[in-house]
Every structure is written in structure tokens, then in C-alpha cells.
Motif scaffolding. Structure first.
Motif: not given
Length: 465
Positions: A364-391
Motif C-alpha cells: 500500500l505504499h502508493a496510497a497516501p490516504q492509508v496509515e499502517i500501524v503494527q500492533g494490537r488492535v485495542e492498543r492502537v485504537l487507544r492511541q489513535k482515537p478517531r471519528n470513524f464512518d465504518a470499521l
């Protein structure tokens, strides 16, 4: 390379390790299908989980796990006394229970529904899904958003046989050095000389003709797009690198080979490349080693289609939307989500496995709108809270679990598309979502594992208004 596993209703009672009655034979009436690839029978008040039967049959079974103190026993069918009209000749001799026990050994695992017509297989799977949703999901009834059917996948390619669909296969090695597979719930490895559920590309490798002394496990990936196959060799303890190289050299010239540590996931290139190139939904994906990829050749496109249909249909996926792909693997759903939201939107892609996450970055290196994070889902969501339209949620077989579900609900997305390969863990998670004020608004089920008890579901979950 294979479906991710978890505990199911097959768990044995604590302290019931003795098999005092193993090997004994009984005649029983086969009762309803249960989650886990077996049916329920009873004998003198004892529950017996019977494999290789069909509800309504009268059969002779051989007890395989039968301790005096066990809450239930397990058994294989060895003779059919009164057959169901849905019983068919098994397509694979090694997995045919009556034939195998007739030769004095159990059948190999991996095709436990091969004696059942495909139509009945799908009806049995639908019964299991509905029962799990009622019992564990707290719905009390089948969800209104489900047709009640498990949909066939790949019939155009297999002619309706349900064979030749696996682009990935796992094998063990018999003491003789021959390719083999385990019997169900057993350490016994039985040699095999074919794998009818696998694609022609896997069978064409003729791995059963290779001396695999020194190898403990073999994983094979042969992408449906015809790109170069990869064979992973997990050496037995004490095997020297020279022996590993000799096995790799015995493979066909157009095949890549790598050493593989199943515990650490570390991959060592032996020949060719240590990854395969997969294709789906208009994208190419690099998948290294044993990184997760759907094993049915048509599953990636089928699941992507179901997810995007749910999200597009509800107006949750559109240019400019903010979405997340959780347990994202190499980025199968992430790439398609990025297409849908465009460069004005944003996609958070979260994967726990470091190697697979590296693949996602490459894919996905050519997709600037994508942020890739390696880690446990619960930890990443705590660190990066957002107003999501969908998951998009595609957890391992064990499911997301109560803590993650609570966290997802607290993030207040407008919708969640949940992809699951296990009816029990899916149903439990549905109950957690219901407790958090969500409902099951849509559901589809797919037979992407024909001749096994497994199925895949895609659900749409939305908050109650």
C-alpha cells in the motif's frame, strides 16, 4: 497459510484424560449436527460426538476418546447400517472413515464432510450458524438480515464438485520421510499421495515423491493467479542446513523454497523468493512466508464484495470517509477501502504480526490516504482515537472478544463490517455488541471450505437508533 484456530465446543472436561473405552465399538442413532465437524449421539445417557455421520443415520462407531470420567466421548463411524439419502461416496480414500478404519487406522483430517452431498453440507452449516447465534448470540431467533442459506463459492471453476479450491495446504511428515497429514486430534501422521481439495498447482508439485527426512512440517502456497508457488520447510530439531537445502533442491525448478520456524514465524530463503504474489479485487499483494491469506481461490474477491456491498449500500463507504481495517493482514480489505474513500478520505490499517504488517506497507505504499500501524488492535485504537464512518473487523478464529468489542462500540463508528471464520466466536461477539447497544443489521454466509465443517460469515453491525 491455514485458517486461524481457537477452542470450540470440542473442549474436554478437566481430568478426563484416560481413554478406558477407546477402541470399543457401539451402534448409535446419529442426532443433530453440532459445531466442530461432528454430530451428537447418545448411548446409555452418555453424549458422544460422532464424526463422519449424518443426522438420522444408524451407524456403528469406534470410540476414539472415551474416558470413564469424561463428560462426553468421541467416535468415528466405521460402518453405516442405515444410510441417509444425502450420503455419497467419499472423494478421498485417505479421509474416508469407513475405509480407513477397515484398514486398521483412522482417516486423515481435513475433509470431514466429504461423505455428505454438497447441498446437505451447506444446510448443516446453516443449522450450526443459526444454533450458535441463538444460543451464544442472544438473538433468540435467526437474524432478520439473513436469508438462512450458506452460499456456494467457486462453482464455475470446480463444476460444482467442491474440489480443487485450496491455494494453500499444510502437511506433516511421517516417520518414513513421506508427506503426510494428521488424523483428527491425533499425533499419528498418515502418508498421503494426493490432496483433492488443493489446486492442480499444489498437486503437480508431487511432494509425496520427495524424501522429507529431517523435515517436520511443510506449508505450500500456490497463488490462484498462477504466480510462482512457495514451499515452506519447517525442519525437525537437529536438522542441519545442508539437509534442508537438499530437500529444497529436490523441488521443481519453478518453485520457491524457504526454511520456516512455526514458533517465531522467521523465514529463511533457500531458493527463489520467500513470498508469493496474490491478486484480488484489482490489486496485487505480497504475502511473505506463512502470512495469512484466504485459502479458497475465490474467497478474497467474494469477501471483499460482501463487505463493500454492505458498507456502500448503507452509505457508510464513500469518497472522503474515514474508515479502519482491523486485523488487516497484508491489506486485502485496506486496498479496496482506500479506493473507495479516495485521497480525500483516510484508512487506518492495523495488523499485529510484524512480518505481515511489513507486507502491508509494501502493498500500500502508493496510497497516501492509508496509515499502517503494527500492533494490537485495542492498543492502537487507544492511541489513535478517531471519528470513524465504518470499521472492517476480520479477527482470528478466536474472535475479537469482549474487551475489543466494547472498545469498538465506544469509538462510535456508524457501522462495522465483521468477517468471521468461526460461528461460535462470531456469535459470542454479536452478544457483546448487543449488550453495547448494537444490532445485527445484515448477514451472509459462504461455503469457502467445501467438504469441511468450516464456513465464513460477513455481517453488518450498526448501533441501535
Amino acid at each position: 497459510m491455514t485458517p486461524r484456530t481457537s477452542a470450540t465446543t470440542e473442549n474436554t472436561a478437566a481430568g478426563s484424560t484416560a481413554d478406558a473405552h477407546a477402541g470399543e465399538e457401539l451402534v448409535v442413532e446419529v442426532g443433530p449436527v453440532a459445531h466442530g465437524g461432528h454430530c451428537v449421539a447418545r448411548h446409555e445417557g452418555r453424549v458422544i460426538f460422532v464424526r463422519h455421520g449424518i443426522p438420522g443415520e444408524k451407524v456403528r462407531v469406534r470410540l476414539t476418546d472415551a474416558g470413564d470420567n469424561a463428560k462426553f466421548w468421541r467416535a468415528d463411524v466405521v460402518d453405516v447400517l442405515d444410510a441417509s439419502p444425502d450420503r455419497v461416496d467419499h472423494f478421498w480414500r485417505a479421509a474416508d472413515s469407513t475405509r480407513a478404519w477397515g484398514h486398521g487406522h483412522p482417516p486423515v483430517g481435513g475433509a470431514e464432510f466429504g461423505h455428505v452431498s454438497l447441498d446437505r453440507q451447506r444446510r448443516l452449516k446453516a443449522e450450526v450458524l443459526e444454533e450458535q447465534l441463538r444460543r451464544l448470540g442472544g438473538t433468540g431467533q435467526a437474524p432478520a438480515g439473513w436469508s438462512g442459506a450458506v452460499e456456494a463459492v467457486g462453482e464455475a471453476a470446480d463444476g460444482g464438485t467442491g474440489l480443487g479450491w485450496r491455494t494453500r495446504a499444510s502437511f506433516s511428515v511421517a516417520p518414513s520421510g513421506k508427506l503426510g497429514m494428521h488424523a483428527h486430534r491425533s499425533t499419528q501422521v498418515l502418508p498421503v499421495r494426493e490432496m483433492p481439495l488443493a489446486t492442480d498447482a499444489i498437486n503437480a508439485l508431487q511432494l509425496w515423491d520427495i524424501d522429507l527426512q529431517g523435515i517436520e512440517r511443510v506449508e505450500v502456497a500456490a497463488p490462484a493467479n498462477g504466480s510462482r508457488p512457495l514451499v515452506l520447510l519447517a525442519p525437525a530439531e537437529g536438522t542441519k542446513p545442508k539437509r534442508l537445502a537438499a530437500v529444497a533442491a529436490a523441488l521443481p525448478d519453478d518453485v520457491s523454497a524457504a526454511g520456516f520456524d512455526p514458533i517465531s514465524g522467521e523465514v529463511t530463503r533457500l531458493r527463489g523468493r520467500s513470498w508469493v504474489q496474490e491478486s484480488a479485487a484489482g490489486h496485487d499483494y505480497r504475502v511473505t512466508g506463512a502470512g495469512f491469506w484466504q485459502i479458497h481461490r475465490d474467497a478474497p474477491g467474494t469477501l471483499v464484495g460482501a463487505v463493500t456491498d454492505f458498507l456502500h449500500g448503507g452509505g457508510f463507504l464513500h469518497p472522503g470517509a474515514v474508515v479502519a481495517d482491523l486485523y488487516a493482514g497484508a491489506g486485502l480489505f485496506t486496498a479496496v477501502l482506500a479506493d473507495a474513500v479516495g485521497e480525500t478520505g483516510a484508512v487506518l490499517s492495523v495488523e499485529g504480526a510484524p512480518g505481515t504488517s511489513r507486507d502491508a506497507r509494501k502493498n500500500l505504499h502508493a496510497a497516501p490516504q492509508v496509515e499502517i500501524v503494527q500492533g494490537r488492535v485495542e492498543r492502537v485504537l487507544r492511541q489513535k482515537p478517531r471519528n470513524f464512518d465504518a470499521l472492517v473487523l476480520d479477527p482470528p478464529r478466536a474472535g475479537a472478544g469482549k474487551a475489543v468489542v466494547r472498545q469498538l462500540a465506544d469509538a462510535h463508528p456508524r457501522a462495522i463490517a465483521y468477517v468471521s471464520c468461526d460461528p461460535a466466536s462470531f456469535a459470542r461477539d454479536v452478544s457483546y455488541f448487543r449488550d453495547a447497544g448494537w444490532e445485527l443489521a445484515g448477514l451472509r454466509a459462504f461455503d469457502i471450505y467445501p467438504h469441511t465443517h468450516h464456513l465464513e460469515t460477513v455481517a453488518l453491525l450498526t448501533p441501535l437508533s
